[in-house]
Design a protein around this motif. Structure first.
Motif, PDB file in Angstrom:
ATOM      1  N   ILE A  33       0.846  -1.200   0.000  1.00 15.92           N
ATOM      2  CA  ILE A  33       0.000   0.000   0.000  1.00 15.92           C
ATOM      3  C   ILE A  33       0.882   1.251   0.000  1.00 15.92           C
ATOM      4  CG2 ILE A  33      -1.762   1.301   1.260  1.00 15.92           C
ATOM      5  CD1 ILE A  33      -2.667  -1.477   2.393  1.00 15.92           C
ATOM      6  N   SER A  34       1.939   1.229   0.797  1.00 15.06           N
ATOM      7  CA  SER A  34       2.867   2.367   0.847  1.00 15.06           C
ATOM      8  C   SER A  34       3.519   2.605  -0.508  1.00 15.06           C
ATOM      9  CB  SER A  34       3.944   2.136   1.909  1.00 15.06           C
ATOM     10  OG  SER A  34       3.358   2.095   3.189  1.00 15.06           O
ATOM     11  N   SER A  35       3.855   1.523  -1.205  1.00 14.82           N
ATOM     12  CA  SER A  35       4.492   1.691  -2.517  1.00 14.82           C
ATOM     13  C   SER A  35       3.524   2.326  -3.517  1.00 14.82           C
ATOM     14  CB  SER A  35       5.021   0.360  -3.047  1.00 14.82           C
ATOM     15  OG  SER A  35       3.965  -0.487  -3.421  1.00 14.82           O
ATOM     16  N   LEU A  36       2.245   1.979  -3.414  1.00 22.73           N
ATOM     17  CA  LEU A  36       1.250   2.619  -4.280  1.00 22.73           C
ATOM     18  C   LEU A  36       1.162   4.117  -3.976  1.00 22.73           C
ATOM     19  CD1 LEU A  36      -1.655  -0.014  -4.213  1.00 22.73           C
ATOM     20  CD2 LEU A  36      -0.081   0.450  -6.102  1.00 22.73           C
ATOM     21  N   LEU A  37       1.216   4.460  -2.699  1.00 25.14           N
ATOM     22  CA  LEU A  37       1.154   5.873  -2.305  1.00 25.14           C
ATOM     23  C   LEU A  37       2.426   6.619  -2.687  1.00 25.14           C
ATOM     24  CD1 LEU A  37      -0.553   5.622   1.198  1.00 25.14           C
ATOM     25  CD2 LEU A  37      -1.556   6.515  -0.916  1.00 25.14           C
ATOM     26  N   LEU A  40      -9.400   0.957   7.460  1.00 23.43           N
ATOM     27  CA  LEU A  40      -8.055   0.857   8.035  1.00 23.43           C
ATOM     28  C   LEU A  40      -7.051   1.705   7.250  1.00 23.43           C
ATOM     29  CD1 LEU A  40      -7.948  -2.952   8.853  1.00 23.43           C
ATOM     30  CD2 LEU A  40      -8.160  -1.069  10.473  1.00 23.43           C
ATOM     31  N   ILE A  41      -7.167   1.692   5.935  1.00 17.20           N
ATOM     32  CA  ILE A  41      -6.283   2.510   5.103  1.00 17.20           C
ATOM     33  C   ILE A  41      -6.592   3.988   5.329  1.00 17.20           C
ATOM     34  CG2 ILE A  41      -5.616   3.091   2.728  1.00 17.20           C
ATOM     35  CD1 ILE A  41      -6.279   0.151   1.976  1.00 17.20           C
ATOM     36  N   GLY A  42      -7.870   4.317   5.391  1.00 11.10           N
ATOM     37  CA  GLY A  42      -8.289   5.702   5.626  1.00 11.10           C
ATOM     38  C   GLY A  42      -7.796   6.241   6.954  1.00 11.10           C
ATOM     39  N   ALA A  44      -2.244  -1.003  12.751  1.00  9.36           N
ATOM     40  CA  ALA A  44      -3.697  -1.165  12.613  1.00  9.36           C
ATOM     41  C   ALA A  44      -4.050  -2.577  12.140  1.00  9.36           C
ATOM     42  CB  ALA A  44      -4.246  -0.122  11.639  1.00  9.36           C
ATOM     43  N   LEU A  45      -3.286  -3.085  11.178  1.00 11.08           N
ATOM     44  CA  LEU A  45      -3.552  -4.439  10.670  1.00 11.08           C
ATOM     45  C   LEU A  45      -3.258  -5.499  11.724  1.00 11.08           C
ATOM     46  CD1 LEU A  45      -2.138  -4.136   7.036  1.00 11.08           C
ATOM     47  CD2 LEU A  45      -4.538  -4.132   7.743  1.00 11.08           C
ATOM     48  N   LEU A  46      -2.157  -5.348  12.434  1.00 13.54           N
ATOM     49  CA  LEU A  46      -1.824  -6.321  13.483  1.00 13.54           C
ATOM     50  C   LEU A  46      -2.916  -6.362  14.548  1.00 13.54           C
ATOM     51  CD1 LEU A  46       1.999  -5.658  13.881  1.00 13.54           C
ATOM     52  CD2 LEU A  46       0.932  -7.751  13.030  1.00 13.54           C
ATOM     53  N   GLU A  47      -3.394  -5.198  14.929  1.00 10.46           N
ATOM     54  CA  GLU A  47      -4.460  -5.146  15.933  1.00 10.46           C
ATOM     55  C   GLU A  47      -5.760  -5.733  15.381  1.00 10.46           C
ATOM     56  OE1 GLU A  47      -6.769  -1.977  18.854  1.00 10.46           O
ATOM     57  OE2 GLU A  47      -5.223  -1.257  17.499  1.00 10.46           O
ATOM     58  N   LEU A  60      -8.593  -6.176   2.580  1.00 11.65           N
ATOM     59  CA  LEU A  60      -8.631  -4.719   2.481  1.00 11.65           C
ATOM     60  C   LEU A  60      -9.250  -4.390   1.130  1.00 11.65           C
ATOM     61  CD1 LEU A  60      -5.071  -3.921   3.832  1.00 11.65           C
ATOM     62  CD2 LEU A  60      -7.221  -3.794   5.080  1.00 11.65           C
ATOM     63  N   ARG A  61     -10.204  -3.478   1.123  1.00 14.48           N
ATOM     64  CA  ARG A  61     -10.981  -3.261  -0.099  1.00 14.48           C
ATOM     65  C   ARG A  61     -11.204  -1.780  -0.358  1.00 14.48           C
ATOM     66  NH1 ARG A  61     -12.617  -4.471  -4.610  1.00 14.48           N
ATOM     67  NH2 ARG A  61     -14.739  -5.001  -5.114  1.00 14.48           N
ATOM     68  N   ILE A  62     -10.911  -1.376  -1.580  1.00 15.96           N
ATOM     69  CA  ILE A  62     -11.274  -0.047  -2.062  1.00 15.96           C
ATOM     70  C   ILE A  62     -12.141  -0.294  -3.291  1.00 15.96           C
ATOM     71  CG2 ILE A  62     -10.461   2.133  -3.031  1.00 15.96           C
ATOM     72  CD1 ILE A  62      -7.749   1.576  -1.654  1.00 15.96           C
ATOM     73  N   ASN A  63     -13.386   0.143  -3.234  1.00 10.44           N
ATOM     74  CA  ASN A  63     -14.295  -0.017  -4.357  1.00 10.44           C
ATOM     75  C   ASN A  63     -15.140   1.251  -4.420  1.00 10.44           C
ATOM     76  OD1 ASN A  63     -15.826  -0.918  -6.442  1.00 10.44           O
ATOM     77  ND2 ASN A  63     -16.847  -2.557  -5.310  1.00 10.44           N
ATOM     78  N   HIS A  64     -14.509   2.329  -4.814  1.00  9.64           N
ATOM     79  CA  HIS A  64     -15.123   3.659  -4.815  1.00  9.64           C
ATOM     80  C   HIS A  64     -15.519   4.069  -3.401  1.00  9.64           C
ATOM     81  CE1 HIS A  64     -14.942   3.423  -9.117  1.00  9.64           C
ATOM     82  NE2 HIS A  64     -15.628   2.299  -9.087  1.00  9.64           N
ATOM     83  N   LYS A  65     -15.077   3.313  -2.430  1.00 10.46           N
ATOM     84  CA  LYS A  65     -15.252   3.605  -1.010  1.00 10.46           C
ATOM     85  C   LYS A  65     -13.953   3.159  -0.346  1.00 10.46           C
ATOM     86  CE  LYS A  65     -18.125   2.571   2.951  1.00 10.46           C
ATOM     87  NZ  LYS A  65     -19.147   1.729   3.541  1.00 10.46           N
ATOM     88  N   MET A  66     -13.390   4.001   0.496  1.00 10.85           N
ATOM     89  CA  MET A  66     -12.083   3.714   1.091  1.00 10.85           C
ATOM     90  C   MET A  66     -12.200   2.696   2.219  1.00 10.85           C
ATOM     91  SD  MET A  66      -8.891   4.152   0.912  1.00 10.85           S
ATOM     92  CE  MET A  66      -9.040   5.261  -0.463  1.00 10.85           C
TER      93      MET A  66
END
Length: 177
Positions: free
Chosen positions: A32-36, A89-91, A57-60, A80-86
């Motif tokens: 995810i960081s690499s995408l950002l 956890l990523i948000g 956040a993911l570990l918890e 983890l899912r982004i489908n026109h909605k964040m």
């Protein structure tokens, strides 16, 4: 008294219970960081904080939903899912570095599915995209249960039986003569 980061505490709990999820979570967070990072919207420091925050956040989030003995169990929960909605956890991790939802949507694919499962991390971009594997390993088998050990044990047992039969045959032959 110094406070330990959540990632360290969960890692220790995982090690104690034999459940290792740190590698899989690190792979997912790095992806995810690499995408950002490819969008150049975050500084290096912000990216580092994001990676640490999403890892924690993911570990918890996965703490009671990690089943190495049944890797598919809980897969939907760990997705983890982004489908026109964040994905929440990523948000949440992005807001920790001051990244707005708009910036996040412009930096990530509109449709992304990331599966974080024991022994495998994979993703798909778009609904019809191919699934790509980021990380794959196999469960560790106890040393005593390896097929080489079982085979060696069987050979030794057979050898002992043959040796014992041969000795008994010699004794019987001598007693008959």
């Amino acid at each position: 008294m110094a406070l330990l980061p959540l990632s360290y505490i969960f890692l220790m709990n995982d090690m104690a219970s034999g459940n290792m999820m740190k590698t899989e979570v690190s792979v997912a967070a790095s992806f995810i960081s690499s995408l950002l990072s490819s969008s150049d919207s975050l500084t290096g420091d912000q990216l580092q904080i994001f990676t640490h925050t999403i890892t924690d956040a993911l570990l918890e989030h996965y703490q009671h939903h990690w089943f190495p003995q049944a890797p598919c169990r809980g897969s939907g929960y760990r997705c983890l899912r982004i489908n026109h909605k964040m994905d929440p956890l990523i948000g949440k991790a992005a807001s920790a570095v001051g990244f707005t939802q708009e910036q996040l949507f412009s930096s990530l694919p509109a449709e992304l599915t990331l599966w974080v499962d024991p022994y495998e991390v994979s993703y798909r971009i778009g609904e019809d995209g191919s699934t790509c594997v980021l990380y794959k390993s196999s469960p560790l088998r106890p040393k005593s249960a390896t097929s080489a050990d079982v085979s060696a044990h069987r050979k030794e047992k057979l050898k002992t039986r043959r040796s014992n039969r041969s000795k008994r045959f010699d004794v019987m032959e001598r007693s008959l003569s």
